[in-house]
Design an enzyme around this catalytic site. Structure first.
Site, PDB file in Angstrom:
ATOM      1  N   GLU A 165       5.384  -1.914  -2.171  1.00 17.14           N
ATOM      2  CA  GLU A 165       5.885  -2.653  -1.008  1.00 17.14           C
ATOM      3  C   GLU A 165       4.913  -3.712  -0.480  1.00 17.14           C
ATOM      4  O   GLU A 165       4.536  -3.718   0.698  1.00 17.14           O
ATOM      5  CB  GLU A 165       6.301  -1.662   0.091  1.00 17.14           C
ATOM      6  CG  GLU A 165       7.396  -0.709  -0.388  1.00 17.14           C
ATOM      7  CD  GLU A 165       7.998   0.173   0.684  1.00 17.14           C
ATOM      8  OE1 GLU A 165       7.584   0.083   1.863  1.00 17.14           O
ATOM      9  OE2 GLU A 165       8.910   0.966   0.362  1.00 17.14           O
ATOM     10  N   GLU A 296      12.445   4.824  -4.118  1.00 16.04           N
ATOM     11  CA  GLU A 296      12.280   5.588  -2.878  1.00 16.04           C
ATOM     12  C   GLU A 296      13.614   5.606  -2.139  1.00 16.04           C
ATOM     13  O   GLU A 296      14.263   4.559  -2.005  1.00 16.04           O
ATOM     14  CB  GLU A 296      11.235   4.967  -1.933  1.00 16.04           C
ATOM     15  CG  GLU A 296       9.793   5.109  -2.345  1.00 16.04           C
ATOM     16  CD  GLU A 296       8.837   4.582  -1.266  1.00 16.04           C
ATOM     17  OE1 GLU A 296       9.255   4.481  -0.092  1.00 16.04           O
ATOM     18  OE2 GLU A 296       7.693   4.258  -1.615  1.00 16.04           O
TER      19      GLU A 296
END
Length: 355
Positions: A165, A296
């Site tokens: 991320e 995720e």
């Protein structure tokens, strides 16, 4: 030579068999203190317990975090240049031991090298590597290349995830004529939530150079990046895919520094998934030629779906893998979802035998 996990079109294969990557995130036992400097010895038993539980649930893969933001590895000098993997010299043995453990339980490991989702880089370790090409080269020479060379024969190494991320640290709202670097459309999107530090051109060089170093040391290795939301990683829905081969090579100049599969993270916002979320779409909607793993997700922000429904959705909509968040803290909720799909075969078998 050992068989190894490979990409074949929109999916993965192992030993000639189509495989769906099912499992979860085992992100850390002790955040940033799991590898190197003799640290693994103290966490191995707890990690092994998670491998065993995942295997018993029928899972075949997991993602785990390595350097985070450089807290205890790699080893830096006082100027922020990397001088090795760790100060005590246990890192490579720790890592080999991790992979051998995974092999014992038939689990493919996807190490995530760095984390951009938070900003606690007080020593400027990660920032230095992103913004200073000379420092990044020291990491490639003294840490990443030796690590890849040391473990490239291990069949339990599924692939490498360069950074988690990185959009957490990007500068949104930059009006740049080069579309790969332009972040106009990302203004007010949440991008930059952890600190608006990096230009896309620096972030993409950071990824391109590491991917190239991995593939130079091990041409068969698979490489990816975990994005917080597909808004930065697709050319559909009025968005820009910043991680294309073209964008990565433009930023870093290294022709082999490309990604082999996409890895989307997906959480709802106030109970709803946005219009780009994988749980609103099928793989085909993204019109890509690379596999997509949903790297995720969890029931807590699952758009009202339970864990079984989430795993079902991913498996049945053309995606290539599902890793829930996270096995250490949420395992009691995650493993039933993994077990729920373990006997599925139409989009790839799940339990594997790693030999």
């Amino acid at each position: 030579a050992c068989a190894r996990l490979q990409v074949s079109g929109d999916h993965f294969t192992y030993n000639g068999q189509r495989v769906f990557l099912s499992g979860g995130n085992l992100p850390w036992i002790n955040y940033a203190y799991d590898f190197g400097n003799g640290q693994w010895a103290g966490v191995k038993a707890r990690a092994e317990e998670q491998f065993k539980l995942l295997s018993e649930a029928g899972g075949n893969s997991l993602r785990l975090w390595i350097h985070i933001q450089g807290e205890t590895s790699p080893n830096y000098d006082s100027n922020g240049n990397v001088i090795g993997l760790d100060a005590k010299g246990t890192f490579i043995d720790d890592f080999k031991d991790l992979l051998n453990l995974a092999k014992k339980y038939n689990i493919f490991v996807f190490p995530t090298l760095w984390n951009g989702a938070v900003n606690q880089d007080g020593q400027n370790h990660l920032n230095g590597l992103v913004t200073d090409a000379k420092k990044l080269q020291t990491y490639l020479d003294k840490a990443l290349t030796p690590l890849v060379q040391a473990v490239k024969g291990n069949p339990a190494l599924g692939g490498w995830d360069i950074i988690n991320e990185i959009e957490g640290m990007l500068i949104p709202g930059r009006d740049v004529s080069e579309k790969c670097y332009d972040t106009k459309v990302l203004a007010n999107s949440g991008v930059g939530w952890a600190g608006q530090k990096y230009k896309y051109e620096d972030a993409l060089r950071f990824i391109n150079w590491q991917a190239a170093a991995i593939k130079t040391a091990d041409p068969g290795a698979l490489v990816s990046v975990g994005v917080a939301n597909p808004i930065t990683n697709t050319d559909q829905f009025g968005r820009i895919n910043h991680y294309t081969d073209e964008c990565l090579i433009k930023a870093g100049g290294k022709s082999n520094g490309k990604l082999d599969f996409w890895q989307f993270h997906s959480y709802d916002w106030q109970g709803n998934f946005d219009d780009v979320a994988p749980f609103k779409h099928s793989y085909a909607d993204y019109k890509t030629d690379k596999p997509i793993v949903i790297g995720e997700f969890w029931e807590k922000q699952g758009g009202g779906m339970n864990i079984n429904q989430l795993f079902d959705y991913i498996y049945n909509h053309g995606y290539a893998g599902a890793w829930s968040w996270d096995l250490v803290n949420e395992g009691g909720n995650q493993r039933p979802g993994i077990a729920h799909i373990k006997s599925y075969t139409k989009n790839g078998k799940i339990p594997v035998t790693i030999s």
